[in-house]
Design an enzyme around this catalytic site. Structure first.
Site, mmCIF file in Angstrom:
data_model
loop_
_atom_site.group_PDB
_atom_site.id
_atom_site.type_symbol
_atom_site.label_atom_id
_atom_site.label_comp_id
_atom_site.label_asym_id
_atom_site.label_seq_id
_atom_site.Cartn_x
_atom_site.Cartn_y
_atom_site.Cartn_z
ATOM 1 N N GLU A 1 50.719 61.376 155.554
ATOM 2 C CA GLU A 1 51.612 62.544 155.620
ATOM 3 C C GLU A 1 50.762 63.742 155.230
ATOM 4 O OE1 GLU A 1 54.669 62.633 156.633
ATOM 5 O OE2 GLU A 1 55.184 60.513 156.675
ATOM 6 N N SER B 1 46.519 66.898 151.837
ATOM 7 C CA SER B 1 45.939 67.785 152.846
ATOM 8 C C SER B 1 45.314 66.984 153.999
ATOM 9 C CB SER B 1 44.878 68.663 152.194
ATOM 10 O OG SER B 1 43.864 67.854 151.650
ATOM 11 N N CYS C 1 55.010 71.307 152.681
ATOM 12 C CA CYS C 1 54.337 71.030 153.948
ATOM 13 C C CYS C 1 55.206 71.437 155.132
ATOM 14 C CB CYS C 1 53.994 69.551 154.041
ATOM 15 S SG CYS C 1 55.422 68.509 153.739
ATOM 16 N N LYS D 1 48.669 56.834 142.465
ATOM 17 C CA LYS D 1 47.778 57.846 141.886
ATOM 18 C C LYS D 1 48.395 59.215 142.150
ATOM 19 C CE LYS D 1 44.742 60.621 142.881
ATOM 20 N NZ LYS D 1 45.132 61.677 141.934
ATOM 21 N N ALA E 1 48.934 63.396 141.706
ATOM 22 C CA ALA E 1 47.995 64.522 141.647
ATOM 23 C C ALA E 1 47.670 64.842 140.191
ATOM 24 C CB ALA E 1 48.604 65.738 142.329
ATOM 25 N N GLU F 1 47.447 76.729 156.578
ATOM 26 C CA GLU F 1 48.643 76.526 155.764
ATOM 27 C C GLU F 1 48.606 77.555 154.628
ATOM 28 O OE1 GLU F 1 48.520 72.491 154.376
ATOM 29 O OE2 GLU F 1 50.685 72.332 154.439
HETATM 30 P P1 NAP Z 1 45.127 67.188 148.323
HETATM 31 O O1 NAP Z 1 44.117 68.056 147.709
HETATM 32 O O2 NAP Z 1 44.816 66.529 149.605
HETATM 33 O O3 NAP Z 1 45.486 66.099 147.201
HETATM 34 C C1 NAP Z 1 46.482 65.129 147.414
HETATM 35 C C2 NAP Z 1 46.189 63.913 146.565
HETATM 36 O O4 NAP Z 1 44.959 63.348 146.999
HETATM 37 C C3 NAP Z 1 46.027 64.197 145.074
HETATM 38 O O5 NAP Z 1 46.558 63.123 144.358
HETATM 39 C C4 NAP Z 1 44.518 64.282 144.923
HETATM 40 O O6 NAP Z 1 44.067 63.954 143.639
HETATM 41 C C5 NAP Z 1 44.088 63.191 145.893
HETATM 42 N N1 NAP Z 1 42.720 63.321 146.360
HETATM 43 C C6 NAP Z 1 41.949 64.426 146.497
HETATM 44 N N2 NAP Z 1 40.733 64.092 146.984
HETATM 45 C C7 NAP Z 1 40.734 62.751 147.159
HETATM 46 C C8 NAP Z 1 39.782 61.817 147.637
HETATM 47 N N3 NAP Z 1 38.565 62.184 148.053
HETATM 48 N N4 NAP Z 1 40.125 60.530 147.667
HETATM 49 C C9 NAP Z 1 41.338 60.118 147.260
HETATM 50 N N5 NAP Z 1 42.295 60.960 146.802
HETATM 51 C C10 NAP Z 1 42.000 62.266 146.763
HETATM 52 O O7 NAP Z 1 46.491 67.953 148.576
HETATM 53 P P2 NAP Z 1 47.337 68.830 147.564
HETATM 54 O O8 NAP Z 1 46.676 70.152 147.428
HETATM 55 O O9 NAP Z 1 47.642 68.053 146.327
HETATM 56 O O10 NAP Z 1 48.715 68.955 148.351
HETATM 57 C C11 NAP Z 1 48.959 69.914 149.298
HETATM 58 C C12 NAP Z 1 48.806 69.347 150.696
HETATM 59 O O11 NAP Z 1 49.681 68.236 150.864
HETATM 60 C C13 NAP Z 1 49.205 70.331 151.765
HETATM 61 O O12 NAP Z 1 48.288 70.272 152.824
HETATM 62 C C14 NAP Z 1 50.569 69.835 152.212
HETATM 63 O O13 NAP Z 1 50.941 70.202 153.514
HETATM 64 C C15 NAP Z 1 50.405 68.369 152.070
HETATM 65 N N6 NAP Z 1 51.710 67.721 151.979
HETATM 66 C C16 NAP Z 1 52.147 67.005 153.049
HETATM 67 C C17 NAP Z 1 53.391 66.412 153.005
HETATM 68 C C18 NAP Z 1 53.891 65.610 154.167
HETATM 69 O O14 NAP Z 1 54.847 64.866 153.985
HETATM 70 N N7 NAP Z 1 53.311 65.707 155.347
HETATM 71 C C19 NAP Z 1 54.182 66.533 151.866
HETATM 72 C C20 NAP Z 1 53.703 67.269 150.795
HETATM 73 C C21 NAP Z 1 52.456 67.860 150.867
HETATM 74 P P3 NAP Z 1 43.671 65.100 142.576
HETATM 75 O O15 NAP Z 1 44.910 65.842 142.306
HETATM 76 O O16 NAP Z 1 43.198 64.327 141.419
HETATM 77 O O17 NAP Z 1 42.622 65.938 143.246
#
Ligand code: NAP
Length: 487
Positions: free
Chosen positions: A260, A239, A294, A184, A186, A391
């Protein structure tokens, strides 16, 4: 799904996807507009999968599982190797597609495709090296054999900031281990995932081994999949907030989780550092993907003796960056992903200024179309400012002054996160000492970039659970089975 014609020239039509990808079939649909962050225009519309669609994907993954698990490792390896080659052959189109839907500058997008494809090559190699164990018990009672088996159907959820690499970092080891998956991506960046799925089919990935679905309701759709006893793995990148929710959801059926999550990386520069090297590293650690990473340096701690020269050098470099549409070849800093992201950055910078910080370049959103925030340097930032704890996910470098090594370590650890950290010093003993003191999963020593498919990527504290990449990444998708043998 088709790309709107005015953007079709940006990507090879062969890479255009047609909808949900379930059991090797494309299912047309609509409901989720995909925007070009450089302009705010809609570039495509992708399907909004329902819970029933997600269950079809689980059915498809289940149907494909016995065949894929039984496929010899060498054959799985060769399919992944072909997928690597196809991504490499289509690198320019894929990079342009990423720039279009994510906004990142083309050099960053090209870098991402190279990095993403390497996970397929790395796991093509690892597929044929899955480890086992043979031991005798200390008492001599029996022999211990340990085998590793594919864990089962895996749900993979990825963020928008690396639309290709976050997917391959999961699909590569999962397929190498013998698992079937449901990806799935984003909602902001699904086109890259669909394009890669097409290349996967061309590489020989059997129908149902990789399924891709987009949805407006990730919560209920994911919960439904996790509640299905056939699903045994959740691998999530995103996140920390969503990660916590998913861990609670996965607990209900005790699904294995790899997480992650977010970061808040400190970048520590000591007086004895090579200033030019530190500035070069700072630009990479801060500005890769315009700060939307990240691992991005989120807090610059600079020792008093080198502080002013560092701020001056960083300001000059940040101010010189060319801002523009991601796919404009001259661009070095593209737009943010959404207007909401710009507003969040604006809020953090305004709060820091209210608490005494001074901007040496940038400092306010850019007017006009697209979601642009300029490269910004803040000095004199209070450690109580929100920006010190959140962040930023944007091109903003807050610089803090410190005096002693102990103070630097204490400040670096003053966060719930522990993903990445950077240290610049010519004294290797100090680098290792500070490295031991900082609570982090990854540390760059005199280096601003650490991501590599051959290295274990991941964090401690609330930055996550488990590691992706490296020799252990494949084990996240396997279960150890112990045989107690008496001859
Ligand atoms: P996010 O809002 O957490 O979304 C990530 C993914 O989760 C998207 O596919 C999103 O879908 C989905 N999602 C959201 N709510 C959900 C729920 N309740 N149940 C299941 N899936 C859900 O994060 P983001 O804004 O896309 O990405 C930025 C974050 O990712 C930052 O915090 C960054 O640090 C982190 N990140 C971490 C790493 C690592 O390796 N540690 C790497 C890259 C990024 P939708 O798009 O449809 O909402």
């Amino acid at each position: 799904m088709t790309l709107h014609t005015k953007f079709a020239g940006y990507a090879d039509p062969a890479l255009h996807a047609q909808g949900l990808y379930i059991g090797g079939q494309w299912q047309a649909g609509a409901g989720i507009p995909v925007l070009n962050p450089s302009t705010g225009d809609v570039i495509a519309e992708v399907p909004d999968a329902t819970i029933a669609d997600a269950m079809s994907a689980v059915d498809a993954a289940e149907a494909a599982a016995p065949g894929w698990r039984a496929t010899p490792a060498r054959q799985r390896s060769e399919i992944l190797r072909r997928w690597f080659q196809l991504m490499t052959d289509h690198a320019e189109e894929l990079a342009t597609l990423i720039s279009l839907e994510n906004g990142k500058a083309l050099p960053d997008a090209r870098g991402e495709i190279g990095y993403a494809a390497e996970f397929f090559r790395w796991y093509a190699e690892e597929a044929s090296r899955i480890p086992g164990e043979y031991r005798h018990t200390p008492s001599g009672s029996h022999t211990i054999l340990v085998d590793h088996e594919p864990i089962g159907i895996a749900v993979l959820i990825t963020p928008w900031n690396f639309p290709a690499a976050m997917a391959t970092r999961k699909i590569g080891p999962a397929l190498a281990a013998g698992c079937t998956v449901i990806l799935k991506p984003a909602s902001e960046t699904p086109l890259t995932a669909f394009a890669m799925a097409r290349l996967g089919a061309e590489a020989g990935v059997p129908a149902g081994v990789v399924n891709v679905l987009t949805t407006r309701n990730p919560g209920p759709v994911t919960s439904a999949m996790l509640a299905d006893p056939r699903v045994r793995k959740l691998s999530f990148t995103g996140s920390t907030g969503v990660g916590r929710t998913l861990l609670a959801e996965a607990a209900k059926t005790v699904v294995s989780c790899s997480m992650e999550l977010g970061g808040n990386a400190p970048f520590v520069v000591f007086d004895d550092a090579d200033l030019e090297a530190a500035l070069e590293g700072a630009m990479i650690a801060k500005m890769r993907n315009a700060g939307e990473a990240c691992t991005a340096a989120n807090r610059f701690y600079v020792q008093a003796g080198i502080h002013d020269d560092f701020v001056a050098g960083l300001t000059a470099r940040m101010a010189a960056l060319k801002i523009g549409a991601g796919y404009d070849p001259a661009t070095q800093c593209g737009p943010m992903i959404t207007q909401k992201a710009v507003q969040k950055i604006d809020h953090l910078v305004s709060d820091a200024i209210r608490r005494g910080a001074r901007t040496t370049t940038g400092g306010a959103p850019l007017p006009g179309t697209g979601y642009f925030y300029p490269p910004t340097v803040l000095e004199g930032v209070s450690v109580d400012a929100e920006i010190a704890h959140e962040e930023i996910f944007g091109p903003v470098a807050p610089v803090y002054r410190f005096e002693t090594e102990e103070e630097a370590i204490r400040l670096a650890n003053n966060t719930e996160y522990g993903l990445a950290a950077y240290v610049y010093t010519r004294d290797l003993k100090r680098a290792m000492r500070v490295g031991k003191g900082i609570e982090t999963g990854m540390l760059g020593i005199n280096r601003g970039l650490m991501s590599d498919p051959a290295a274990p990527f991941g964090g401690v504290k609330q930055s996550g659970l488990g590691r992706e990449g490296g020799v252990t990444g494949i084990l996240e998708f396997m279960e150890a089975k112990y045989y107690a043998v008496e001859f």
